[in-house]
Design an enzyme around this catalytic site. Sequence first.
Site, short mmCIF file in Angstrom:
data_model
loop_
_atom_site.label_atom_id
_atom_site.label_comp_id
_atom_site.label_asym_id
_atom_site.label_seq_id
_atom_site.Cartn_x
_atom_site.Cartn_y
_atom_site.Cartn_z
N GLY A 20 25.95 47.73 -1.85
CA GLY A 20 25.13 46.97 -2.80
C GLY A 20 25.55 47.07 -4.26
N SER A 21 26.82 47.41 -4.51
CA SER A 21 27.21 47.51 -5.92
C SER A 21 27.24 46.13 -6.59
CB SER A 21 28.55 48.23 -6.08
OG SER A 21 29.60 47.43 -5.60
N ASN A 22 27.60 45.11 -5.83
CA ASN A 22 27.53 43.74 -6.39
C ASN A 22 26.08 43.32 -6.59
OD1 ASN A 22 30.16 42.22 -6.82
ND2 ASN A 22 30.54 43.19 -4.83
N MET A 95 27.86 41.11 5.85
CA MET A 95 28.93 41.10 6.84
C MET A 95 28.62 40.29 8.11
SD MET A 95 31.28 42.25 5.25
CE MET A 95 32.04 43.44 4.18
N ILE A 97 27.98 36.34 9.81
CA ILE A 97 28.34 34.96 9.53
C ILE A 97 27.09 34.09 9.71
CG2 ILE A 97 29.74 33.02 10.34
CD1 ILE A 97 31.90 35.15 11.02
N ASN A 112 29.49 33.30 -2.11
CA ASN A 112 29.96 34.56 -1.54
C ASN A 112 31.05 35.13 -2.42
OD1 ASN A 112 30.32 36.64 0.42
ND2 ASN A 112 32.11 35.55 1.21
N HIS A 114 34.46 37.57 -2.16
CA HIS A 114 35.40 38.12 -1.18
C HIS A 114 36.51 38.87 -1.91
CE1 HIS A 114 37.40 38.44 2.68
NE2 HIS A 114 38.53 38.15 2.06
N ASP A 150 35.06 32.37 4.89
CA ASP A 150 35.80 32.53 3.63
C ASP A 150 36.61 31.29 3.23
OD1 ASP A 150 34.84 35.15 3.56
OD2 ASP A 150 36.56 35.94 4.66
C1 GAR Z 1 32.76 43.83 -1.77
O1 GAR Z 1 34.06 44.26 -2.03
C2 GAR Z 1 32.75 42.39 -1.30
O2 GAR Z 1 33.73 41.62 -1.93
C3 GAR Z 1 33.07 42.56 0.15
O3 GAR Z 1 32.32 43.67 0.55
C4 GAR Z 1 32.18 44.56 -0.56
C5 GAR Z 1 30.71 44.87 -0.72
O4 GAR Z 1 30.54 45.87 -1.67
N1 GAR Z 1 32.71 41.38 0.90
C6 GAR Z 1 33.39 40.97 1.96
O5 GAR Z 1 34.36 41.56 2.42
C7 GAR Z 1 32.86 39.70 2.58
N2 GAR Z 1 33.79 39.16 3.47
P1 GAR Z 1 29.09 46.13 -2.31
O6 GAR Z 1 28.11 46.27 -1.14
O7 GAR Z 1 29.24 47.41 -3.07
O8 GAR Z 1 28.76 44.96 -3.19
#
Ligand code: GAR
Length: 193
Positions: A20-22, A95, A97, A112, A114, A150
């Site tokens: 969940g950092s994003n 994660m 679809i 999204n 990626h 994607d």
């Molecule tokens: C991020 O790097 C995001 O780009 C990736 O998962 C990570 C989630 O990190 N997403 C994918 O690979 C989607 N196909 P987060 O939970 O710290 O945000």
Amino acid sequence: MVQSTGPKKTKCAVFISGRGSNLKSLIEFSKKKNSPISIELIISDNSKSKGLKYAKIFKIRKKIFNYRNNSFNEKKIIRELNYYNIKFVCLAGFMKILSKEFIKNFKGKILNIHPSLLPKYKGLNTHHRVISNNEKYSGCTVHFVNSRLDSGKIILQKKVKISKTDTANSLKKKILFQEHKLYPKAIRKVFNL
Ligand code: GAR
């Protein structure tokens, strides 16, 4: 482009599966006065997502949906999104679809992020694949979600240089740092700001 709702922010849900950092960076962005979105709901397919802690920290509603029975749960999610008048969805490390049906309900309103320079390296294990192919650059992409993995229209990308000493893990960190800046920027672009 998504029509801004004027001085009122557009209600947004963020879908997560893990750290969940994003999500955190999007919440911080949403709290800025000039942000076009407010985050009203956090949705996860995984009750153990570390990112769910941000629901408590920032006092945002959260809902966990077990994704074993996709179509059933997606109907429940759609009901939930409609109930809270959610008009915009950000996938942030989600994660699973989403089905065509789901996407149709929020056409042009799901984004999204990626961790690669799409259309290269769709799917999982991006950083490992990039490193083993001796790529010189990687990066991250924010795109609209369509029914193919994607593959939706690209909104913004950020290129990251790979150094000789980079590992999949160090590259992941470098790119994640950029992701946190890119996602808000892409949202501003979608709202024509
Ligand atoms: C991020 O790097 C995001 O780009 C990736 O998962 C990570 C989630 O990190 N997403 C994918 O690979 C989607 N196909 P987060 O939970 O710290 O945000």
